[in-house]
Design a protein around this motif. Structure first.
Motif, short mmCIF file in Angstrom:
data_model
loop_
_atom_site.label_atom_id
_atom_site.label_comp_id
_atom_site.label_asym_id
_atom_site.label_seq_id
_atom_site.Cartn_x
_atom_site.Cartn_y
_atom_site.Cartn_z
N VAL A 1 0.79 -1.18 -0.11
CA VAL A 1 -0.01 -0.18 -0.03
C VAL A 1 0.78 1.23 0.12
O VAL A 1 1.69 1.25 0.98
N ASP A 2 0.85 2.18 -1.00
CA ASP A 2 1.79 3.31 -1.24
C ASP A 2 0.87 4.55 -0.75
O ASP A 2 -0.06 4.87 -1.05
N ASN A 3 1.39 5.08 0.24
CA ASN A 3 1.11 6.27 0.98
C ASN A 3 1.45 7.59 0.39
O ASN A 3 1.84 8.59 0.86
N GLY A 4 1.12 7.42 -1.10
CA GLY A 4 1.17 8.91 -1.71
C GLY A 4 2.80 9.26 -1.87
O GLY A 4 3.30 10.45 -1.56
N SER A 5 3.57 8.41 -2.31
CA SER A 5 5.27 8.35 -2.51
C SER A 5 5.41 9.25 -3.72
O SER A 5 4.61 9.24 -4.60
N THR A 6 6.40 10.03 -3.48
CA THR A 6 6.97 11.00 -4.72
C THR A 6 8.56 10.46 -4.97
O THR A 6 9.16 11.46 -5.58
N ASP A 7 8.99 9.42 -4.54
CA ASP A 7 10.27 8.96 -4.71
C ASP A 7 10.50 7.95 -6.09
O ASP A 7 11.49 7.33 -6.24
N GLY A 8 9.31 7.84 -6.74
CA GLY A 8 9.46 6.83 -7.91
C GLY A 8 8.78 5.57 -7.66
O GLY A 8 8.49 4.46 -8.27
N GLY B 1 4.55 -9.70 -9.28
CA GLY B 1 3.72 -10.68 -8.44
C GLY B 1 3.26 -10.17 -7.24
O GLY B 1 2.40 -10.63 -6.35
N VAL B 2 3.60 -8.79 -6.97
CA VAL B 2 2.80 -8.40 -5.62
C VAL B 2 1.80 -7.36 -6.01
O VAL B 2 1.73 -6.64 -7.15
N GLU B 3 0.75 -7.50 -5.40
CA GLU B 3 -0.48 -6.51 -5.40
C GLU B 3 -0.10 -5.15 -4.82
O GLU B 3 0.47 -4.98 -3.98
N PHE B 4 -0.22 -4.16 -5.65
CA PHE B 4 0.10 -2.82 -5.30
C PHE B 4 -1.08 -1.97 -5.40
O PHE B 4 -1.98 -1.80 -6.23
N VAL B 5 -1.31 -1.04 -4.16
CA VAL B 5 -2.42 -0.34 -4.04
C VAL B 5 -2.02 1.28 -3.88
O VAL B 5 -1.58 1.53 -2.59
N PRO B 6 -1.84 1.89 -4.83
CA PRO B 6 -1.63 3.45 -4.76
C PRO B 6 -2.76 4.25 -4.23
O PRO B 6 -3.70 4.23 -4.72
N LEU B 7 -2.36 4.87 -3.06
CA LEU B 7 -3.34 5.55 -2.46
C LEU B 7 -3.59 7.06 -2.90
O LEU B 7 -4.55 8.00 -2.57
N GLY B 8 -2.33 7.75 -3.52
CA GLY B 8 -2.16 8.89 -3.91
C GLY B 8 -2.13 10.15 -2.75
O GLY B 8 -2.06 11.27 -3.13
N GLU B 9 -2.19 9.82 -1.50
CA GLU B 9 -1.80 10.61 -0.43
C GLU B 9 -1.39 10.01 0.72
O GLU B 9 -1.36 8.94 0.69
N ASN B 10 -0.86 10.62 1.76
CA ASN B 10 -0.19 10.00 3.01
C ASN B 10 -1.43 10.05 4.02
O ASN B 10 -1.60 10.97 4.34
N ARG B 11 -1.85 8.78 4.39
CA ARG B 11 -2.78 8.35 5.47
C ARG B 11 -2.25 7.94 6.56
O ARG B 11 -2.97 7.40 7.44
N ARG B 12 -1.03 8.28 6.53
CA ARG B 12 -0.02 7.60 7.77
C ARG B 12 -0.26 6.22 8.05
O ARG B 12 -0.58 5.41 7.40
N PHE B 13 0.16 5.95 9.28
CA PHE B 13 0.47 4.37 9.63
C PHE B 13 -0.73 3.79 9.74
O PHE B 13 -1.07 2.80 9.09
N ALA B 14 -1.91 4.22 10.31
CA ALA B 14 -3.15 3.52 10.57
C ALA B 14 -3.75 3.69 9.33
O ALA B 14 -4.51 2.63 8.99
N GLY B 15 -4.08 4.67 8.67
CA GLY B 15 -4.65 4.80 7.70
C GLY B 15 -4.40 3.97 6.25
O GLY B 15 -5.31 3.54 5.59
#
Length: 302
Positions: free
Chosen positions: A40-47, A58-72
């Motif tokens: 789960v990607d929390n809105g990364s900007t590093d590529g 083979g890994v499921e990738f979920v881009p959130l587009g924003e940083n929801r921090r640890f819990a979110g």
């Protein structure tokens, strides 16, 4: 077949996640189980958003587009896993590397112990050290105290038995589906820190046992994103723990937790000051003052 999903939260941690994922591929799985990995990607900007799906198809990738921090961020992974019927879900920090027996030993502990609802491994500081970061935990709201057992000790073999423990670190926490459903997700009211201890206290209250499993091992690059003893980390952890103990202290503990916690934090500030970490020491009284004034923890930037 039963299914385990490993939820890995990534936030501008491309190098760390690249190093972790191959170690998960080498993990053994008990008979009758299969394992999925979800990043789960929390809105990364590093590529990360471009590189990780391409390098690990083979890994499921979920881009959130924003940083929801640890819990979110972790909760998004939990919701998706629960919705498709996974039998167990593990939260795993991306700044870790897994021993091949990690998943196998955690799952077998939960299968063989009917009273166990969730489990965590023996965690060392980053490889190749044998210096312990987590060997079980304590969380005592009445005393305003939460800590890791064995912290910074060299592994001399004393922690070798599966044991009940008071607190599982969110760095690596595996629980059965029914536990996630009954206890609920991580509490997103915490800005950062203490979400895992809060969840563990709720799990204990619901009657689920927490197990420390030393045959499952993990190496952790501690505080890769926040700095091991930065003023920001000291401040945010204190603010989170104030919320944690205020919510969970019961009975006479409602009177004892704050004086006990304040004394521990005063000792921490003195220790930091004596070692020349003046800014970190000053973060302690500033956190208490901001909490008393009702300043939201999320408004503090450094």
């Amino acid at each position: 077949m039963k299914t385990l999903t490993v939820v890995v939260l990534n936030w501008n941690g491309l190098a760390d996640t690249r190093a972790l994922l191959p170690t998960l591929e080498r993990c053994r799985i008990p008979d009758g189980w299969r394992m999925r990995v979800m990043v789960v990607d929390n809105g990364s900007t590093d590529g990360s958003v471009d590189a990780l799906p391409r390098e690990f198809p083979g890994v499921e990738f979920v881009p959130l587009g924003e940083n929801r921090r640890f819990a979110g961020g972790n909760n998004e992974g939990l919701r998706r896993s629960l919705a498709r019927g996974d039998d167990a879900i593990m939260l795993l920090n991306n700044d870790t590397q897994a021993d091949p027996g990690l998943v196998e030993h955690l799952l077998l502990t939960l299968e063989q112990d009917p009273g166990a609802g969730a489990a965590a491994p023996l965690i060392y500081f980053a490889a190749p050290t044998r210096r312990i970061w987590y060997a079980g935990g304590r969380c005592l709201p009445a005393l305003g105290h939460a800590s890791h057992r064995g912290l910074r000790a060299l592994d001399d073999g004393r922690y070798r038995a599966v044991e009940s423990t008071g607190y599982l670190t969110g760095c690596c926490l595996l629980a059965r589906r029914e536990v996630w459903e009954r206890v609920g997700l991580l509490d997103e009211r915490y800005f950062i820190y203490a979400e895992d201890c809060d969840w563990c206290l709720r799990a204990r209250r619901a009657g689920f046992g927490l197990r420390f499993v030393p045959t499952a091992r993990l190496w952790h690059q501690v505080s890769a994103s926040s700095g091991a003893s930065s003023p920001w980390k000291i401040y945010q952890r204190l603010r989170a723990n104030l919320t944690l103990f205020a919510r969970h202290a019961r009975g006479f503990g409602r009177l004892t937790w704050l004086p006990a916690f304040a004394a521990q934090q005063a000792a921490l500030a003195a220790w930091l000051a004596l070692r020349g970490h003046g800014a970190a020491a000053l973060a302690v009284p500033r956190a208490f003052a901001d909490a008393a004034r009702g300043v939201p923890a999320g408004e503090v930037r450094g």
